[in-house]
Design a protein around this motif. Sequence first.
Motif, PDB file in Angstrom:
ATOM      1  N   TYR A 156     -26.383  -1.522  35.252  1.00 27.13           N
ATOM      2  CA  TYR A 156     -26.313  -0.150  35.773  1.00 27.13           C
ATOM      3  C   TYR A 156     -26.821  -0.050  37.203  1.00 27.13           C
ATOM      4  CZ  TYR A 156     -31.350   0.110  35.055  1.00 27.13           C
ATOM      5  OH  TYR A 156     -32.696  -0.114  35.123  1.00 27.13           O
TER       6      TYR A 156
ATOM      7  N   ASP B  71     -27.647  -2.132  28.453  1.00 25.04           N
ATOM      8  CA  ASP B  71     -27.020  -1.132  27.584  1.00 25.04           C
ATOM      9  C   ASP B  71     -25.783  -0.484  28.195  1.00 25.04           C
ATOM     10  OD1 ASP B  71     -28.212   0.288  29.560  1.00 25.04           O
ATOM     11  OD2 ASP B  71     -29.546   1.447  28.252  1.00 25.04           O
ATOM     12  N   SER B  72     -25.492  -0.793  29.443  1.00 28.66           N
ATOM     13  CA  SER B  72     -24.269  -0.284  30.065  1.00 28.66           C
ATOM     14  C   SER B  72     -23.809  -1.251  31.149  1.00 28.66           C
ATOM     15  CB  SER B  72     -24.494   1.110  30.660  1.00 28.66           C
ATOM     16  OG  SER B  72     -25.443   1.055  31.703  1.00 28.66           O
TER      17      SER B  72
ATOM     18  N   SER C 232     -16.910  -1.293  25.625  1.00 27.16           N
ATOM     19  CA  SER C 232     -16.901  -0.722  26.968  1.00 27.16           C
ATOM     20  C   SER C 232     -16.018  -1.537  27.905  1.00 27.16           C
ATOM     21  CB  SER C 232     -18.324  -0.653  27.515  1.00 27.16           C
ATOM     22  OG  SER C 232     -18.343  -0.226  28.855  1.00 27.16           O
TER      23      SER C 232
END
Length: 354
Positions: A48, A30-31, A83
């Motif tokens: 992450y 998710d990141s 992102s």
Amino acid sequence: SSGINAEWPLRPGGGGGGSDTDLFNDNTVDSLQFSVSAHTDRVYFYDYAGMYLEEHCLLQDLLDEDTPPYSSLLVNNPKLLVSARNFAQHWAGISKSTQTCLHNKIIADLDEDLRKIFEDRTFSTTRNFRGVKTDDKTTKEAPGSSIKTRKLSVGRKTVDIEQKFSKEGDPLCTHCGEVVSRLKFRVKGEERVGVNSNLELSKLPFQGRFCSLECSQRYGVKSNSHSFVRKILFDLEFGVCQLCGLDTHQLSKQLKLGTLEERVKLLNSTVLKSLSEKQKRNIVDHVTDGLLWQADHIVPVAEGGGQCDIDNFRTLCTMCHKLETKKLMSRLRTKKDKENNRRKGILDIRHFLG
């Protein structure tokens, strides 16, 4: 941010088109964290926790919104794609010289890493340093180290220089203070004695003065070797002025091909037309890159930018450099006038009270 191992965990078949083994589920990521290669401008993706996701693509592909990135991770997750593209745009917006401080590092927050770079800069109004000591905050003081005189080959000559050695007799990096290499020793009684240490040092990379190419380059820049700084800066910015965009290297090649009259006409078609007649005559008579662009301190030496790394340098054409120098002189005069007025005010008050 933390450094990346010299050998990244790339495997044949993994990367640009997706990994050959599904080590992760795209939906669980998710990141992202990012790392940009110093050699290829390829962006590598990490989760992450800093685990490499075996996915990467070219920076230019992320900047071009009309071109889908060759990464299944991004194609399957629009949030991660946004992102990654935001990171690419931010990265492209910082100078090439600053990018060198961040290459091959895992970056979670680019703004935070940039802030740390600027905070870690040494404030100095001295242009360069000489000798074996530096003011760099990363330089380590090895307990029991000592400064010794040794031989160094410079071209066809051999000169004496000073270098720090550990208490065991191993050479320490002139820039960071780390042990460069463990020298071979023989034991004579209880004393460890180096076997022809000068000869052994001469066979080491950088003749035993530095532990890495990065330290060698940073020391060369901090000691302000003019030709060295220009070479490093040209490799990064190719002689393109960072303010007006003039490609001075291309201009230099065109000037060399023209007659004297053609040179004058070409020079007057650029921002350099505003230089003095003497400067322009010197350029057309002796065409060199050194007359067309300058290695400029972004934070001037007089304002604390001395003894800096390459990230405090930028390429400026001679005209832009002249204008920036004029602005600096104006700031320094204003500062001096304020200080003089402040002192005068103090004296006037004392005279009044006396």
